[in-house]
Design a protein around this motif. Structure first.
Motif, PDB file in Angstrom:
ATOM      1  N   GLU A   1      69.721 -33.210  81.239  1.00 35.46           N
ATOM      2  CA  GLU A   1      68.278 -33.344  81.006  1.00 35.46           C
ATOM      3  C   GLU A   1      67.579 -33.847  82.256  1.00 35.46           C
ATOM      4  O   GLU A   1      66.511 -33.355  82.639  1.00 35.46           O
ATOM      5  CB  GLU A   1      68.030 -34.304  79.836  1.00 35.46           C
ATOM      6  N   GLU A   2      68.159 -34.834  82.937  1.00 34.03           N
ATOM      7  CA  GLU A   2      67.528 -35.418  84.122  1.00 34.03           C
ATOM      8  C   GLU A   2      67.483 -34.429  85.280  1.00 34.03           C
ATOM      9  O   GLU A   2      66.505 -34.391  86.033  1.00 34.03           O
ATOM     10  CB  GLU A   2      68.292 -36.672  84.545  1.00 34.03           C
TER      11      GLU A   2
ATOM     12  N   ILE B   1      69.782 -28.549  81.953  1.00 36.05           N
ATOM     13  CA  ILE B   1      69.850 -28.318  80.513  1.00 36.05           C
ATOM     14  C   ILE B   1      69.312 -26.948  80.155  1.00 36.05           C
ATOM     15  O   ILE B   1      69.711 -26.346  79.141  1.00 36.05           O
ATOM     16  CB  ILE B   1      69.065 -29.430  79.760  1.00 36.05           C
TER      17      ILE B   1
ATOM     18  N   LYS C   1      62.961 -29.201  77.337  1.00 39.84           N
ATOM     19  CA  LYS C   1      62.762 -28.474  78.600  1.00 39.84           C
ATOM     20  C   LYS C   1      62.933 -26.973  78.394  1.00 39.84           C
ATOM     21  O   LYS C   1      62.284 -26.171  79.083  1.00 39.84           O
ATOM     22  CB  LYS C   1      63.730 -28.980  79.659  1.00 39.84           C
TER      23      LYS C   1
ATOM     24  N   ARG D   1      72.670 -36.002  78.848  1.00 37.68           N
ATOM     25  CA  ARG D   1      71.583 -36.782  79.436  1.00 37.68           C
ATOM     26  C   ARG D   1      71.416 -36.458  80.918  1.00 37.68           C
ATOM     27  O   ARG D   1      70.291 -36.331  81.425  1.00 37.68           O
ATOM     28  CB  ARG D   1      71.871 -38.270  79.244  1.00 37.68           C
TER      29      ARG D   1
ATOM     30  N   SER E   1      66.633 -28.127  73.576  1.00 40.45           N
ATOM     31  CA  SER E   1      66.025 -29.174  74.394  1.00 40.45           C
ATOM     32  C   SER E   1      64.538 -28.900  74.575  1.00 40.45           C
ATOM     33  O   SER E   1      64.074 -27.750  74.526  1.00 40.45           O
ATOM     34  CB  SER E   1      66.712 -29.245  75.760  1.00 40.45           C
TER      35      SER E   1
END
Length: 744
Positions: free
Chosen positions: A536-537, A541, A576, A533, A574
């Motif tokens: 991701e932020e 990622i 992204k 997580r 992901s």
């Protein structure tokens, strides 16, 4: 005793007269000083009026010098009957006056140069010697000329004339400047020049017969006055008169000139003062107008700097200013309660993209209007930027009024908004920070309210969260985790573990799912739930996902060597990564470099990926699938629109979420759902796999439903690469005896 003069057949001898030499020195000094004052006066005149004055000054100065030469002759006595030639006398006077006029015209020029002084020096030296010889000739005295001594005398006279003219020119230039010491230099320069000329006369006297008296070789020894004694006396008188007149004239002229200069300077200073006064008045008026204009501009800039142009609310700068003032007065107003609400609209970006920016601004104006209607006169409503607002509350009654007001604001924002004939439902995440005496910096208040707002958003939004100190601690921990995550990427602290995909009919390994782990140097081995997580932020990622892709494809080549049948490698992707413009090229390049067969690679995507950019994901997944890579829909059945997505996007495999598997015993409905998914996938020509199989009952039930591929702790936990090699050597991973059902 030296032979010097011969007159009327008489041989004369003479001796020195010291008092006569002294008298000549005084006359010469006065003459030279008057001449210099003439030159100074001429230099101060205008060019148009300088000609006539130059002639007059040259005549007077030349006549003065001529009289000095006559005085030199007066140092001798001549016998009775000596005659005097008036024509030669006049010619000597004319030569002296002409030379002085020529010299004056040269030295008073503004652009005088050394090359101009040399001719005038030669003219003056020639005139001095010529006039002296003419005066001797006028007295019928013949002086024997010796060429060498005459040349030396002429050279010395020229040198002294050049030096005196050069000095006068320098003094005249300096006299034009405001230097008071010039008036004291005049007599000094005159004394030096007179001394030099007297030295020449003395040198002349050393080689001449003594001028004290004459001794005649004839029978008569009677001495009588020379015939030119009276003219000589008159010449001396005229010389004194001219010198006195010149001195008075120059004194009057200098006084008048100095007075004129003083008056002109005074008038110039007055004019300058008046001009400066007028300029100062104009400058003051201009400055005053500039100050007024600047104040008006500052007022406009202040209004612009503290106002949001879209909603006409105050902006962040105004909030910081009010908070700073409030914190300064907080110690004296301990009875008052203040709080800051940090408001962020949920899903405003989607509404803004759908409505357009113009309608999005209208929506923000409506939100600002509702917040302004709730606020009191002492409250401050602020738009921080984008879809973020803030309210500075003055709760004089108690601390609980801020929470009640926050819930009122939340209720007001949840009411439908009518924009362009369309009705929209919004919600907000509100962070509340109570302002107490512990705060001294406005930024800290805004920071804590922001942390509370993000906490409310992480909990799902549409709620009010009050700030607690633990939020700040978690933020600091998050900052430290970000640093450690970046360091882990740079130092490659990640490892891949593999969980087998098992064919439940015979327990053989069908493939594997690559799962990342973080080998932390302090905290040990960390699972993906601790850092995915955060990755991701922070956007890391992408780097982690690309590393997983390359590493898993490289390991798969070794796995395939240990297996007798083709294996499937499944990787989580992901959103992204897929949104990255060059992801497709990266994927194909990785397959080529590692030798990974595209048909044995499976990418697992979630519903959130398909929801993020549907227009982008559809074509991209089509291109990936065209390479032969399989697409698996992970956690199928947990989203809101899973059925619509499998219709719109290319999907090869549906992975049933483990939440349906764990409740097979307690909820028969989940079994029906699994059977429905299996039937739908068969109709759509898709394969199905199940995750989270942990018991024998779950395995038998799923096998009875017709499910073939599964993964879970019943067969194997995720293991390291080396241990996975050992699993590949086993023929079956089934830990129990079961009746194998025939394949459908």
């Amino acid at each position: 005793m030296y032979p010097a003069f011969e007159g009327q057949g008489l041989q004369l001898t003479m001796t020195h007269q010291p008092h006569g030499v002294a008298a000549v020195f005084l006359l010469m000094l006065l003459t030279m000083f008057s001449s210099f004052r003439f030159a100074e006066a001429l230099a101060s005149l205008e060019e148009a009026h300088r000609g006539i004055w130059t002639l007059g000054a040259g005549a007077i100065a030349g006549y003065c010098r001529f009289c000095v030469q006559l005085c030199f002759l007066s140092l001798f006595q001549v016998p009775q009957g000596t005659s005097f030639d008036l024509l030669l006398f006049a010619l000597a006077l004319l030569v002296t006056v002409g030379s002085r006029t020529f010299v004056f015209r040269n030295i008073i020029r503004q652009d005088v140069r050394l090359r101009l002084l040399l001719p005038s020096s030669l003219v003056e030296a020639t005139a001095i010697l010529s006039s002296q010889l003419l005066l001797l000739g006028a007295s019928h005295f013949r002086y024997p000329i010796r060429p060498l001594k005459f040349a030396i005398t002429f050279f010395l006279a020229t040198a002294f004339c050049f030096s005196s003219q050069f000095l006068v020119a320098i003094l005249l230039r300096r006299a034009a400047k405001p230097w008071r010491g010039t008036r004291f230099v005049y007599p000094v320069a005159s004394v030096l020049a007179a001394t030099a000329v007297t030295y020449l006369i003395g040198m002349w006297g050393r080689n001449a017969p003594s001028p004290q008296r004459f001794f005649l070789d004839s029978q008569s020894t009677q001495l009588q006055l020379p015939p030119f004694a009276v003219p000589l006396a008159m010449g001396i008188a005229v010389l004194l008169l001219c010198v006195a007149h010149a001195g008075l004239f120059l004194y009057w002229r200098s006084i008048r000139w100095s007075r004129g200069l003083a008056e002109a300077e005074h008038e110039k200073e007055i004019a300058k003062a008046l001009a400066e006064q007028r300029a100062m008045r104009m400058q003051n008026e201009t400055l005053l107008e500039e100050i007024r204009e600047r104040k008006r501009a500052e007022a406009k800039l202040a209004a612009f700097a503290f106002t949001d142009p879209v909603t006409n609310l105050h902006n962040r700068s105004y909030l910081n200013d009010r908070l700073r003032t409030l914190l300064q007065k907080k110690g004296a107003r301990t009875y008052a309660y203040h709080a800051l609400l940090y408001i962020d609209l949920d899903n405003f970006k989607s509404a803004n993209d759908m409505l357009g920016h113009a309608q999005g601004d209208a929506l923000l104006k409506e939100v600002a209007k509702r917040l302004r209607n709730l606020a009191t006169e002492e409250d401050v409503v602020v738009r921080l930027g984008g879809d973020e607002f803030a309210m500075l509350l003055n709760c004089a009654s108690d601390a609980g009024c801020a929470q009640r007001f926050a819930h009122q604001a939340l209720t007001a924002l949840e009411r439908p908004l009518e924009i362009a004939g369309n009705s929209f439902h919004l919600s907000a995440s509100i962070g509340l920070c109570t302002i107490d005496a512990n705060y001294s910096d406005p930024d800290l208040v805004v920071r804590d309210a922001d942390l509370a707002m993000y906490s409310a958003k992480r909990e799902g939004g549409a709620r009010v969260t009050v700030f607690v100190q633990e939020m700040y601690t978690n933020m600091l921990r998050g900052i430290e985790d970000r640093k450690e995550l970046k360091r882990a990427i740079e130092e490659e602290e990640f490892v891949l573990w593999y969980q087998p995909l098992v064919d439940m009919r015979d327990g053989s390994i069908y493939g594997s799912e690559a799962l990342i782990r973080w080998q932390h140097p302090v905290r040990g081995l960390l699972g993906p739930y601790t850092f995915i997580r955060l990755a991701e932020e922070t956007g890391h990622i992408i780097e982690i996902g690309n590393w997983v892709l390359r590493k898993a494809c490289s390991d798969f080549y070794k796995f395939q060597e240990k297996s007798s049948k083709p294996l499937l490698l499944s990787l989580n992707v992901s959103s992204k990564q897929l949104e990255l413009p060059g992801y497709f090229d990266l994927l194909t390049r990785t397959l080529e470099e590692t030798g990974m067969p595209a048909s044995q690679l499976q990418l697992e995507i979630t519903e959130s990926i398909l929801m993020s950019e549907p227009a982008l994901m559809g074509p991209l997944l089509q291109r990936i699938r065209a390479l032969g890579i399989k697409i698996a829909f992970d956690d199928f059945g947990t989203g809101y629109s899973s059925l619509s997505y499998i219709q719109k996007f290319p999907v090869d495999t549906l992975k049933i979420d483990q939440s349906f598997v764990r409740s097979l015993i307690d909820s028969p409905v989940n079994g029906k759902i699994i059977q429905f998914i299996l039937g739908m996938s068969e109709a759509l020509d898709m394969s199905v796999s199940v995750e989270g199989v942990e018991t024998e009952f779950e395995a038998k039930t799923l096998l009875g439903f017709g499910c073939r591929i599964a993964q879970g702790f019943l067969y194997s936990r995720p293991v390291e690469k080396e241990k996975f090699f050992g699993l590949l050597k086993q023929k079956s991973l089934i830990p129990y005896e079961t009746i194998r059902l025939p394949a459908a």
